[in-house]
Design an enzyme around this catalytic site. Structure first.
Site, short mmCIF file in Angstrom:
data_model
loop_
_atom_site.label_atom_id
_atom_site.label_comp_id
_atom_site.label_asym_id
_atom_site.label_seq_id
_atom_site.Cartn_x
_atom_site.Cartn_y
_atom_site.Cartn_z
N GLY A 88 0.83 -1.20 0.00
CA GLY A 88 0.00 0.00 0.00
C GLY A 88 0.87 1.25 0.00
CD GLN A 98 3.54 5.90 2.39
OE1 GLN A 98 2.54 5.38 1.93
NE2 GLN A 98 4.51 5.21 2.96
CB CYS A 111 5.36 2.08 7.05
SG CYS A 111 4.93 3.58 6.17
CG LEU A 112 6.43 0.64 0.86
CD1 LEU A 112 5.73 0.99 -0.45
CD2 LEU A 112 7.58 -0.33 0.60
CG HIS A 154 -0.43 1.56 7.12
ND1 HIS A 154 0.52 1.07 7.98
CD2 HIS A 154 0.22 2.40 6.27
CE1 HIS A 154 1.70 1.60 7.66
NE2 HIS A 154 1.54 2.40 6.63
CD GLU A 155 -1.04 2.58 2.63
OE1 GLU A 155 -0.57 3.73 2.54
OE2 GLU A 155 -0.34 1.60 2.96
CG HIS A 211 0.44 6.90 5.30
ND1 HIS A 211 1.51 7.40 6.00
CD2 HIS A 211 0.74 5.61 5.02
CE1 HIS A 211 2.43 6.44 6.13
NE2 HIS A 211 1.98 5.34 5.55
ZN LIG Z 1 2.84 3.49 5.47
#
Ligand SMILES: [Zn+2]
Length: 193
Positions: free
Chosen positions: A40, A45, A82-83, A129-130, A133
Site C-alpha cells: 500500500g 509518501q 511501512c515503505l 494504514h493508508e 497516512h
Molecule cells: Zn505506510
C-alpha cells in the site's frame, strides 16, 4: 522517491478531484510495483499532499478521498510495516471490520480481518494504514503497547487474554481472542506478530 521523514508525513492531505485522483493513483500503483514487498502507498509518501491512496493485496485498489464510515468495536493486534520506515516493524491495534466510501467507487467497500484468508487481514489493516497516512497519522501513532510482564528487562510483551490476535498455519489464518489462540499455538499455529 518515497518520503521517509516522519515530520513531512504528519501533514493532513487535502481533497482532490476524481480526475486528478486517478492520475495520482496510476503513479502510486507504479511506485508500489517498484517497491520491495509494498502492499500500500499514500500520495503524501511520494510528496503529493492529496487524499489518494492505493492498496494492492488481492487486487490493485485506488481510493480517492476515502473515508471510513463504519468500524467495528472489535480490534485486533497485527504486525505492520511501512515503505516510509523500511527498518521498522511494530504491533498495532486495528479495527477488525471497516466500511469505506471513496469518490471513485459507487458502492461501499467492506474489509474484514475475520476470515480464513490471511490476505483479508492484510488488506483490512492496509486500508486503515493508508487512510491514516492521508490524515498525517503513521503506524507509530497506532502502536499497540501492552503491559510488560514484570520479569526482567527483556521479558516479552504481554497480550491480554481478551485481546484479539491473528494466528496462522500454512495459508490458513484466524482472528480470535488470545485465550482461545493459546492452546492452538501448541498445535502448530503461529502468532502473527
Ligand atoms: Zn505506510
Amino acid at each position: 522517491m518515497i518520503i521517509k521523514d516522519r515530520k513531512e508525513l504528519e501533514v493532513k492531505c487535502s481533497p482532490v478531484s476524481i480526475k486528478e485522483g486517478e492520475e495520482i493513483g496510476v503513479r502510486l500503483l507504479h511506485e508500489l510495483r517498484e517497491s520491495e514487498n509494498g502492499i500500500g502507498l499514500a500520495a503524501n509518501q511520494i510528496g503529493i499532499n492529496k487524499r489518494v491512496c492505493v492498496v494492492n493485496v488481492k487486487e490493485p485498489l485506488v481510493l480517492i478521498n476515502p473515508k471510513i464510515v463504519e468500524k467495528s468495536k472489535e480490534k485486533f493486534v497485527f504486525a505492520e510495516g511501512c515503505l516510509s520506515f523500511p527498518d521498522s516493524k511494530l504491533k498495532t491495534m486495528r479495527h477488525q471490520d471497516i466500511v469505506v466510501e471513496a469518490d471513485n467507487h459507487k458502492g461501499r467497500l467492506s474489509f474484514s480481518a475475520n476470515s480464513q484468508d490471511i490476505n483479508d487481514a492484510f488488506e483490512c489493516v492496509c486500508v486503515q494504514h493508508e487512510i491514516d497516512h492521508l490524515d498525517g497519522i503513521t503506524m507509530f501513532d497506532r502502536e499497540f503497547k501492552s503491559e510488560p510482564i514484570v520479569k526482567g528487562v527483556n521479558a516479552p510483551k504481554k497480550i491480554g487474554r481478551n485481546e484479539k490476535v491473528t494466528i496462522t498455519k500454512g495459508t490458513e489464518s484466524k482472528v480470535l481472542k488470545y485465550k482461545k489462540a493459546q492452546p492452538m499455538l501448541e498445535d502448530g499455529w503461529t502468532l502473527s506478530i
